[in-house]
Scaffold this active site. Structure first.
Site, PDB file in Angstrom:
ATOM      1  N   LYS A 166       0.858  -1.306   0.115  1.00 19.00           N
ATOM      2  CA  LYS A 166      -0.127  -0.047  -0.148  1.00 19.00           C
ATOM      3  C   LYS A 166       0.956   1.233  -0.126  1.00 19.00           C
ATOM      4  O   LYS A 166       1.995   1.130   0.185  1.00 19.00           O
ATOM      5  CB  LYS A 166      -0.936  -0.052   1.339  1.00 19.00           C
ATOM      6  N   TYR A 214     -12.067  -2.152  -3.709  1.00 19.82           N
ATOM      7  CA  TYR A 214     -12.657  -2.357  -2.517  1.00 19.82           C
ATOM      8  C   TYR A 214     -14.343  -2.380  -2.395  1.00 19.82           C
ATOM      9  O   TYR A 214     -14.974  -2.085  -1.301  1.00 19.82           O
ATOM     10  CB  TYR A 214     -11.926  -1.166  -1.561  1.00 19.82           C
ATOM     11  N   PHE A 244     -15.350   2.868   6.959  1.00 21.63           N
ATOM     12  CA  PHE A 244     -13.840   3.353   6.508  1.00 21.63           C
ATOM     13  C   PHE A 244     -13.674   3.268   5.047  1.00 21.63           C
ATOM     14  O   PHE A 244     -12.681   3.751   4.525  1.00 21.63           O
ATOM     15  CB  PHE A 244     -12.999   2.377   7.332  1.00 21.63           C
ATOM     16  N   ARG A 304      -1.170 -14.463   4.456  1.00 28.74           N
ATOM     17  CA  ARG A 304      -1.848 -13.832   5.444  1.00 28.74           C
ATOM     18  C   ARG A 304      -1.067 -13.999   6.781  1.00 28.74           C
ATOM     19  O   ARG A 304      -1.129 -13.230   7.529  1.00 28.74           O
ATOM     20  CB  ARG A 304      -3.438 -14.502   5.295  1.00 28.74           C
ATOM     21  N   THR A 339      -5.422  -7.878  10.332  1.00 26.12           N
ATOM     22  CA  THR A 339      -5.627  -6.375   9.768  1.00 26.12           C
ATOM     23  C   THR A 339      -5.237  -5.386  10.753  1.00 26.12           C
ATOM     24  O   THR A 339      -4.622  -4.370  10.280  1.00 26.12           O
ATOM     25  CB  THR A 339      -7.026  -6.547   9.354  1.00 26.12           C
ATOM     26  N   ARG A 392       2.753  -6.371   9.534  1.00 25.73           N
ATOM     27  CA  ARG A 392       1.820  -5.454   9.907  1.00 25.73           C
ATOM     28  C   ARG A 392       2.475  -5.123  11.485  1.00 25.73           C
ATOM     29  O   ARG A 392       2.559  -4.186  11.788  1.00 25.73           O
ATOM     30  CB  ARG A 392       0.469  -5.724   9.956  1.00 25.73           C
ATOM     31  N   ASN A 449      -1.942  -0.065   6.824  1.00 27.15           N
ATOM     32  CA  ASN A 449      -1.509  -1.407   7.376  1.00 27.15           C
ATOM     33  C   ASN A 449      -0.552  -2.257   6.445  1.00 27.15           C
ATOM     34  O   ASN A 449      -0.300  -3.224   6.334  1.00 27.15           O
ATOM     35  CB  ASN A 449      -2.513  -2.507   7.831  1.00 27.15           C
ATOM     36  N   HIS A 468      -1.773  -5.520   1.575  1.00 31.55           N
ATOM     37  CA  HIS A 468      -3.214  -6.093   1.462  1.00 31.55           C
ATOM     38  C   HIS A 468      -2.812  -7.559   0.805  1.00 31.55           C
ATOM     39  O   HIS A 468      -2.196  -7.657   0.134  1.00 31.55           O
ATOM     40  CB  HIS A 468      -3.920  -5.260   0.368  1.00 31.55           C
ATOM     41  N   GLU A 470      -9.256 -10.443  -7.588  1.00 37.16           N
ATOM     42  CA  GLU A 470      -8.390  -9.108  -7.402  1.00 37.16           C
ATOM     43  C   GLU A 470      -7.307  -9.241  -8.188  1.00 37.16           C
ATOM     44  O   GLU A 470      -6.814  -8.294  -8.772  1.00 37.16           O
ATOM     45  CB  GLU A 470      -7.920  -9.499  -6.069  1.00 37.16           C
TER      46      GLU A 470
HETATM   47  P1  CMP Z   1      -7.201  -4.620   3.741  1.00 38.65           P
HETATM   48  O1  CMP Z   1      -6.750  -6.241   3.842  1.00 38.65           O
HETATM   49  O2  CMP Z   1      -6.731  -4.143   2.553  1.00 38.65           O
HETATM   50  O3  CMP Z   1      -8.821  -5.002   3.507  1.00 38.65           O
HETATM   51  C1  CMP Z   1      -9.564  -3.595   3.837  1.00 38.65           C
HETATM   52  C2  CMP Z   1      -8.945  -2.701   4.511  1.00 38.65           C
HETATM   53  O4  CMP Z   1      -9.592  -1.602   5.063  1.00 38.65           O
HETATM   54  C3  CMP Z   1      -7.891  -3.058   5.328  1.00 38.65           C
HETATM   55  O5  CMP Z   1      -6.833  -3.679   5.085  1.00 38.65           O
HETATM   56  C4  CMP Z   1      -7.420  -1.384   6.031  1.00 38.65           C
HETATM   57  O6  CMP Z   1      -6.550  -0.851   5.453  1.00 38.65           O
HETATM   58  C5  CMP Z   1      -8.788  -0.776   5.888  1.00 38.65           C
HETATM   59  N1  CMP Z   1      -9.562  -0.725   7.314  1.00 38.65           N
HETATM   60  C6  CMP Z   1      -9.703   0.412   7.921  1.00 38.65           C
HETATM   61  N2  CMP Z   1     -10.467   0.531   8.952  1.00 38.65           N
HETATM   62  C7  CMP Z   1     -10.680  -0.971   9.242  1.00 38.65           C
HETATM   63  C8  CMP Z   1     -11.530  -1.847  10.076  1.00 38.65           C
HETATM   64  N3  CMP Z   1     -12.069  -1.129  11.213  1.00 38.65           N
HETATM   65  N4  CMP Z   1     -11.644  -2.974   9.677  1.00 38.65           N
HETATM   66  C9  CMP Z   1     -11.073  -3.472   8.827  1.00 38.65           C
HETATM   67  N5  CMP Z   1     -10.418  -2.918   7.713  1.00 38.65           N
HETATM   68  C10 CMP Z   1     -10.364  -1.568   7.901  1.00 38.65           C
END
Ligand code: CMP
Length: 137
Positions: A9, A49, A57, A85, A91, A102, A112, A115, A126
């Protein structure tokens, strides 16, 4: 042999972590089958997304994801969705195991660093968002 999509990211690129993240993938026996750097438009980030549309968010996430260059990769290997993962960690970086990407580098649930696709069907969608079959080595 399984495939998954990985994204470094904008915060990961900004923090100069491209090399370190690829090093971790390769050290774990994961093969990079395709890779490119690009900058998403806001609309492209919203498309990627789309499953999160409506969540609190979503606006902030798609602003962030279109704020700077990202690196997208197709990772290949046995059980690579789960392995990626595991390398990324949870996350929420506060819940990520020590030694994960992370836990080591993130400082925000949104920013974070990486992805990764969460299941085979998501991985297919994806990967197709960024790569055609001809791009994948
Ligand atoms: P990602 O794995 O890319 O999938 C969705 C993204 O939303 C997540 O990582 C974060 O970058 C973002 N995000 C922000 N807030 C939240 C939240 N509360 N729960 C999950 N994802 C979040």
């Amino acid at each position: 042999m399984e495939r998954t999509l990985s994204i470094i990211k904008p915060d990961g690129v900004e923090k100069k972590l491209i090399g370190e993240i690829i090093r971790r993938f390769e050290a774990a026996g994961i093969r990079i089958a395709a890779m490119k750097m690009l900058r998403l438009t806001k609309a492209e980030a919203e498309g990627f997304y789309a499953v999160h549309r409506g969540k609190p968010f979503f606006e902030s996430l798609t602003d962030f994801m279109s704020s700077g260059p990202i690196v997208v990769m197709v990772l290949e290997g046995e059980d690579v969705i789960r392995k990626n993962r595991e390398l990324m960690g949870a996350t929420n970086y506060k819940e990520a195991k020590p030694g994960t990407i992370r836990a080591d580098f993130a400082s925000d649930i949104e920013k974070n660093i990486v992805h990764g696709s969460d299941a085979p069907e998501t991985a297919r969608t994806e990967i197709a968002y960024f790569f055609s079959e001809m791009d994948i080595c």
